[in-house]
Design an enzyme around this catalytic site. Structure first.
Site, PDB file in Angstrom:
ATOM      1  N   ARG A  53       3.867  -8.365   9.902  1.00 58.82           N
ATOM      2  CA  ARG A  53       5.384  -7.644   8.748  1.00 58.82           C
ATOM      3  C   ARG A  53       4.241  -7.172   7.809  1.00 58.82           C
ATOM      4  NH1 ARG A  53      11.045  -6.866  10.475  1.00 58.82           N
ATOM      5  NH2 ARG A  53      11.329  -7.344  12.391  1.00 58.82           N
ATOM      6  N   ARG A  98      -6.056   6.238  11.864  1.00 54.88           N
ATOM      7  CA  ARG A  98      -7.183   6.857  12.679  1.00 54.88           C
ATOM      8  C   ARG A  98      -8.857   6.434  11.688  1.00 54.88           C
ATOM      9  NH1 ARG A  98      -4.162  11.408  13.418  1.00 54.88           N
ATOM     10  NH2 ARG A  98      -2.853  10.171  14.299  1.00 54.88           N
ATOM     11  N   CYS A 112       5.862   6.429  14.404  1.00 53.62           N
ATOM     12  CA  CYS A 112       6.481   6.419  12.176  1.00 53.62           C
ATOM     13  C   CYS A 112       7.836   7.090  12.175  1.00 53.62           C
ATOM     14  CB  CYS A 112       5.410   7.372  11.552  1.00 53.62           C
ATOM     15  SG  CYS A 112       5.240   7.353  10.238  1.00 53.62           S
ATOM     16  N   GLU A 163      13.518   6.019   7.326  1.00 55.74           N
ATOM     17  CA  GLU A 163      14.676   5.284   7.204  1.00 55.74           C
ATOM     18  C   GLU A 163      15.187   5.461   7.614  1.00 55.74           C
ATOM     19  OE1 GLU A 163      13.926   1.626   4.913  1.00 55.74           O
ATOM     20  OE2 GLU A 163      12.028   1.293   5.906  1.00 55.74           O
ATOM     21  N   ARG A 200       7.050   0.318   5.164  1.00 57.35           N
ATOM     22  CA  ARG A 200       7.082  -1.341   6.327  1.00 57.35           C
ATOM     23  C   ARG A 200       5.752  -0.561   7.121  1.00 57.35           C
ATOM     24  NH1 ARG A 200      10.209  -4.738   4.426  1.00 57.35           N
ATOM     25  NH2 ARG A 200      11.650  -3.802   2.665  1.00 57.35           N
ATOM     26  N   TYR A 236       3.480  -8.175   1.999  1.00 62.63           N
ATOM     27  CA  TYR A 236       4.080  -8.008   0.518  1.00 62.63           C
ATOM     28  C   TYR A 236       3.809  -7.572  -0.268  1.00 62.63           C
ATOM     29  CZ  TYR A 236       7.549  -9.291   5.003  1.00 62.63           C
ATOM     30  OH  TYR A 236       7.947  -9.458   5.663  1.00 62.63           O
ATOM     31  N   ARG A 251      13.043  -9.934   6.671  1.00 58.36           N
ATOM     32  CA  ARG A 251      13.100 -11.427   7.197  1.00 58.36           C
ATOM     33  C   ARG A 251      13.047 -12.740   7.000  1.00 58.36           C
ATOM     34  NH1 ARG A 251      13.854 -10.633  12.559  1.00 58.36           N
ATOM     35  NH2 ARG A 251      13.422 -12.503  13.002  1.00 58.36           N
TER      36      ARG A 251
END
Ligand code: DC
Length: 339
Positions: free
Chosen positions: A6, A62, A73, A76, A88, A106, A114
């Site tokens: 992540r 790409r 993609c 949210e 994210r 991050y 998480r």
């Protein structure tokens, strides 16, 4: 076997350039910190907060040559109180490693959603910066305060430089240095917050502090096999002890998961004056211009070498020490560590 990594990054502006630049930075860090190649990537899922709509982050894939992975993609939903302007990513990779070995990334204040997936960070404190920025003085004080070991990695490169000088090896010749690496044994002894360094069993802690050895250190530090040998030693030291480690690539390469990363900086003029002051105290004659030129030359060399150059880690706290006292720098760092 497959695993999932992540990542998240916040961006400054809702513009195409900013979205693409930061997406690339985040993917680069994921690839680097997990030693991936683009062929390992099976799929990539991006999500972006609702305030980001100027471009599709996935275009960057790409550009980076990630053309085989499947891709999605999404934007949210708005969640009250959540981070703004955040991209994210979830990257699924082909690997023999287990999920717990994955390094999630991050950046720029993005937070982990998480925490249960994130590996425990190393307890180490990494301090990087150019010559004369005050790293070693401050690192020793911080180590004392935290009751950690102080590890000076520059001393290791200096010891290799010293070996070359003592054995008439041209330290600017990569092949010549590589051919003698098996004859070099470096060990460190830590006591009372001080580090002593031994080269083939001989204590060379004082002998390595000369301008000639500093020049040799800077040259051998650009050689891949020298770095591989010393970085392995440094990683082991950081793994087995609680360390405050200083150098040029500690936060970016040696301990990328350090609990706190500091980058100390200061202008060439201030660093040269500090060096002159040290020489004054020792009663050694000096020439300011020559010292300033030498510092600039070493900066140039350390920042522009191909392997692990001196650079600021993405998650480092940058402190300009030019007009700060040692105590102020120490307290600033302790506040960051404790904060
Ligand atoms: O910090 P110092 O002056 O003792 O370092 C000597 C040289 O070693 C410096 O020119 C850069 C190199 N070095 C490095 O490449 N990586 C490190 N982690 C530490 C030092």
């Amino acid at each position: 076997m497959s695993c999932c990594i992540r990542g998240a990054i916040t961006i400054e502006e809702n513009t195409k350039e900013c979205i693409w630049q930061n997406t690339e930075l985040m993917l680069d860090e994921i690839i680097k910190r997990n030693s991936l190649s683009v062929e390992d990537i099976i799929s990539v899922v991006f999500t972006a907060t609702r305030d980001i709509d100027a471009a599709y982050p996935a275009v960057v894939l790409r550009k980076m040559g990630i053309t085989e992975a499947s891709l999605i993609c999404m934007q949210e939903m708005y969640v009250k109180g959540s981070l703004e302007m955040c991209i994210r990513v979830m990257v699924t990779i082909n690997t023999d490693k287990s999920q717990k070995d994955m390094e999630h990334v991050y950046l720029k204040g993005a937070v982990v959603l998480r925490p249960d997936l994130v590996k425990k960070k190393s307890e180490a404190v990494a301090i990087d910066g150019p010559a004369g920025s005050g790293k070693s003085t401050v690192a020793k004080l911080i180590a004392k305060e935290l009751d950690y070991i102080y590890a000076d990695t520059g001393a290791m490169y200096r010891a290799v430089g010293l070996y070359c000088i003592n054995n008439n090896i041209n330290y600017a010749d990569n092949k010549a240095v590589e051919s003698v690496l098996d004859n070099i044994d470096i060990s460190l002894v830590h006591s009372d917050g001080m580090q002593r360094i031994f080269l083939n069993g001989k204590d060379v802690t004082e002998e390595i502090r000369t301008p000639a050895v500093a020049d040799g250190a800077s040259k051998v530090a650009a050689i891949g096999s020298v770095r591989a040998m010393l970085v392995a030693l440094q990683k082991k030291l950081a793994h087995e002890n609680k360390v405050v480690m200083d150098g040029r690539d500690i936060g970016t390469n040696v301990i990328p998961d350090a609990r706190v990363k500091i980058y100390l900086d200061a202008s060439v003029d201030v660093r040269a004056k500090r060096r002159c002051h040290e020489l004054d105290e020792k009663g050694i004659a000096y020439n300011y211009d020559a010292i300033a030129a030498d510092i600039s030359k070493r900066d140039e060399y350390d920042k522009n070498r191909e392997i692990n150059p001196l650079r600021i880690a993405e998650d480092a706290h940058v402190i300009d020490t030019s007009y700060m006292t040692i105590d102020e720098v120490k307290n600033t760092i302790l506040n960051i560590i404790r904060g």
